[in-house]
Design an enzyme around this catalytic site. Sequence first.
Site, PDB file in Angstrom:
ATOM      1  N   HIS A   1       0.698  -1.187   0.113  1.00 16.78           N
ATOM      2  CA  HIS A   1      -0.139   0.038   0.048  1.00 16.78           C
ATOM      3  C   HIS A   1       0.962   1.183  -0.064  1.00 16.78           C
ATOM      4  O   HIS A   1       0.417   2.235  -0.352  1.00 16.78           O
ATOM      5  CB  HIS A   1      -1.121   0.047   1.185  1.00 16.78           C
TER       6      HIS A   1
ATOM      7  N   ASP B   1       0.452  -7.928   1.788  1.00 16.63           N
ATOM      8  CA  ASP B   1       0.485  -6.681   1.867  1.00 16.63           C
ATOM      9  C   ASP B   1       2.074  -6.230   1.679  1.00 16.63           C
ATOM     10  O   ASP B   1       2.754  -5.671   2.737  1.00 16.63           O
ATOM     11  CB  ASP B   1      -0.147  -5.638   2.879  1.00 16.63           C
TER      12      ASP B   1
ATOM     13  N   SER C   1       4.616   2.112   8.061  1.00 13.59           N
ATOM     14  CA  SER C   1       4.219   0.925   7.346  1.00 13.59           C
ATOM     15  C   SER C   1       5.380   0.414   6.297  1.00 13.59           C
ATOM     16  O   SER C   1       6.212   1.208   5.742  1.00 13.59           O
ATOM     17  CB  SER C   1       3.231   1.332   6.232  1.00 13.59           C
TER      18      SER C   1
END
Length: 386
Positions: free
Chosen positions: A119, A150, A231
Amino acid sequence: MSMREKTQIIIAASAYGAFFGITATMLTLAVVGLFPPTDSTQVDRPLNTFARVDEQVIDLVQTANEAVVNITVSKKISRSVPSNLDVSENLDVSGQLLEVGGGSGFVISEDGLIVTNRHVVEDEDAVYSIVYASGQSFEAQVLAKDPVLDIALLKVDGNNLPTVPLGDSDTLRPGQTVIAIGNALAELGNSVTRGVVSAIGRRVEAGDGNGRNEILDHAIQTDAAINPGNSGGPLLNLSGEVVGINTAISSRGQSVGFAIPINDAKKTIESVVRHGRIIRPWLGVRYVPVTPRLADEMQLPVLYGALIIDGTSDDERGVLPNSPAAAAGLQEGDIILEINGEKLEDKDSLAQLVARHEVGEEIVIRFVRKGEERVLRLILDEFPIN
């Protein structure tokens, strides 16, 4: 015995009792630490232990930081934006490349292979750059994005680059100390937080802090702070090895973060290294895990498995067209119980069991349809890029 003798005995007994009582109290206080023991080494020992652990953490963070990078996301803007200098004017940035987001990553090969979250690099029209802790910046190429996990891999040109080793996430235990490093809030590069593994094997829907939600199977839960911008950064053990990829935070609580176990990512990494792309087996069903609660609510005949269901819109079919599942005859409402004899219980999701196999491999599926157990065979295809 005279009254005077009795009084002396009572006074003497009380005095001895008081003496022993005070002595016992002082011993008790020494044990709990209010009065220090006479042997100073008993105090120094735990303090030295904590100091050694702190030094260990400091050393591993210094080493790992050399391989942890900030990822900047830039795009060409085709409109005017409000100026920070004068609210009554607009700043014309049409056609300029402006930074619009960021994330984290870590280098795993000396020639510049970098792991991050999918993402973080999802925008096909964006330009991605990585920034080292030293401040050096390089443009990065997106090599591959995992369609299931992810995870994405980037590449920068380089030789003899510092790397961080990959550990074994299967050895993690609740309570184990872990360290998260990342570009907190996409502004505070190489921020370090420390916590413990709160739980393992979680299946959760969690956010990345920027409004995007992700279903995570088999996730590591930690109380080490994972903020927006973290992230894609590494979750490290005290050996300085990556055991997880920081991915998401819970919007419903504090100190609840989630990471993808590094062992789940190793097959993706290996595929890119060997083939230059991610090759994954594909079954082609949309499902929810069967739990005792779901079985009770829906009056299902079994308490475990994967229930094939349609999505919320007409184009979200439970069995995807032209998929191996469709070719084999699986239907919406079927409950998959086993693959090659392995039950779909809490520890394993359907996606995990399928991922253990290879493209082109034949598998045996045991399932329930309208209360009747059935068996079929199918051949797994390669997961389509789209």
